[in-house]
Scaffold this active site. Structure first.
Site, PDB file in Angstrom:
ATOM      1  NE  ARG A 149      -3.644  -2.269   2.647  1.00  0.00           N
ATOM      2  CZ  ARG A 149      -3.364  -3.444   3.181  1.00  0.00           C
ATOM      3  NH1 ARG A 149      -2.165  -3.655   3.708  1.00  0.00           N
ATOM      4  NH2 ARG A 149      -4.272  -4.401   3.218  1.00  0.00           N
ATOM      5  CG  HIS A 204      -5.549 -10.075   1.690  1.00  0.00           C
ATOM      6  ND1 HIS A 204      -6.817  -9.813   1.245  1.00  0.00           N
ATOM      7  CD2 HIS A 204      -4.800  -9.009   1.338  1.00  0.00           C
ATOM      8  CE1 HIS A 204      -6.829  -8.645   0.630  1.00  0.00           C
ATOM      9  NE2 HIS A 204      -5.617  -8.139   0.676  1.00  0.00           N
ATOM     10  CE1 TYR A 248      -5.521 -13.416 -10.623  1.00  0.00           C
ATOM     11  CE2 TYR A 248      -7.765 -14.235 -10.867  1.00  0.00           C
ATOM     12  CZ  TYR A 248      -6.435 -14.221 -11.281  1.00  0.00           C
ATOM     13  OH  TYR A 248      -6.045 -15.001 -12.330  1.00  0.00           O
ATOM     14  CE  LYS A 303      -7.638  -1.081   5.212  1.00  0.00           C
ATOM     15  NZ  LYS A 303      -8.228  -1.129   3.846  1.00  0.00           N
TER      16      LYS A 303
END
Length: 326
Positions: A199, A304, A314, A224
């Site tokens: 990010r 994730h 995706y 995050k």
């Protein structure tokens, strides 16, 4: 209830409650509102629930006491300041109902997308829950029963090789040469995002002590989801980082993320590219990495916890999938 008004360059706060009155002068509206909140709390205690508070008072206190402790507090403060200007902010908390929030939702949906409304609803909900549990300003949280709008489908914006080159040209980037300007530094950050799916905040928060070029990985201590992770580096990613001035310590990207974001958006305009954000690099990178890594390795690399959430990013086209079928 407090009265907040501007007098010259200063903000004046006046609190009248239970036949008592206090006033003060402050440099900013938030300081005035925060002071009024404290005074009202002092004067208005009643059976454990503090009366005389408005939703705006709750926003002001949260902005002062809670938001600064959060990693992404800058954007939360922006949202809180916007919410403080909404007519709903003037409603007394004891009178705030689900219908009030629902009317705010209906109005906001005429101006912004449902996803933006839901992000602001998240802020409203956490402020009200804090007012209920921690401050004892309300007995119940009306946001719990609000009917939220449905979010739009996730973005599926891909970035073509031609667009990448046009962006690099706009940033005056010469591949393989040492970085000398802020624009060139932004270009390296942009290309690094395409290589790693990191990010923007993660990239601009890098410190050289966490960059291990020989071992080909980066350690992200703050992410995050609140957990650290190691990001493996491709040979191309290592080349990009070597274009920067490597040090034993100190920040990797020397220019502030905010000003770099402004310059990146200007570069998009110069390049004639529309409907694209820096975060779209994450979509593009994940789609490319999915061709090289299995799903568990990919999930671990990009942070994730649930591999199913990768489907949000995706975005392989049918043609790309068909080419792999042979």
């Amino acid at each position: 209830m407090a009265q907040i008004y501007k007098r010259g360059k200063k903000w004046r706060a006046q609190v009248r409650l239970k036949h008592q009155s206090r006033s003060g002068t402050f440099d900013s509206k938030i300081e005035a509102m925060a002071w009024a909140v404290e005074i009202e709390q002092e004067l208005g205690k009643d059976d454990g629930i503090i009366s005389g508070k408005t939703l705006g008072d709750a926003f002001a206190r949260y902005a002062k006491e809670v938001s600064p402790s959060k990693k992404g507090y800058r954007w939360e403060i922006v949202r809180l300041n916007k919410l403080m200007r909404a007519p709903m902010a003037d409603i007394a908390l004891k009178e705030l109902r689900v219908d009030d929030i629902q009317r705010w939702i209906t109005h906001e949906l005429t101006r912004v997308q449902a996803s933006s409304v839901n992000r602001e609803l998240n802020v409203i909900a956490v402020v009200l829950e804090t007012a209920r549990k921690r401050w004892k300003w309300i007995a119940t949280n009306p946001s719990r029963d609000v009917e939220r709008p449905r979010n739009p489908r996730p973005r599926d914006r891909r970035i073509s090789e031609l667009e990448i080159q046009r962006i690099l040209d706009a940033l005056e980037f010469n591949d393989g040469e040492a970085v000398k300007t802020q624009r060139q530094e932004i270009a390296v950050g942009f290309l690094l995002a395409l290589e790693t799916a990191m990010r923007q905040g993660e990239i601009w928060g890098l410190n050289w002590v966490d960059v291990h070029l020989r071992q080909r990985y980066i350690t992200l201590n703050e992410t995050k989801n609140g957990t650290s992770r190691n990001v493996p580096l491709s040979s191309r990613a290592v080349e990009l980082l070597k274009m920067l001035k490597e040090q034993k310590d100190g920040v990797v990207f020397h220019h502030p993320q905010r000003s770099c974001g402004v310059l990146f958006r200007r570069a998009l305009k110069i390049a004639g590219i529309r409907n694209m954000t820096f975060h779209d690099t994450r979509h593009e990178a994940l789609t490319r990495l999915a061709r090289k890594l299995d799903v568990l390795d990919l999930a671990r690399m990009v942070g994730h916890r649930d591999p199913r959430s990768l489907m949000i990013y995706y975005n392989a086209t049918a043609t790309e999938i068909a080419e792999r079928l042979g």
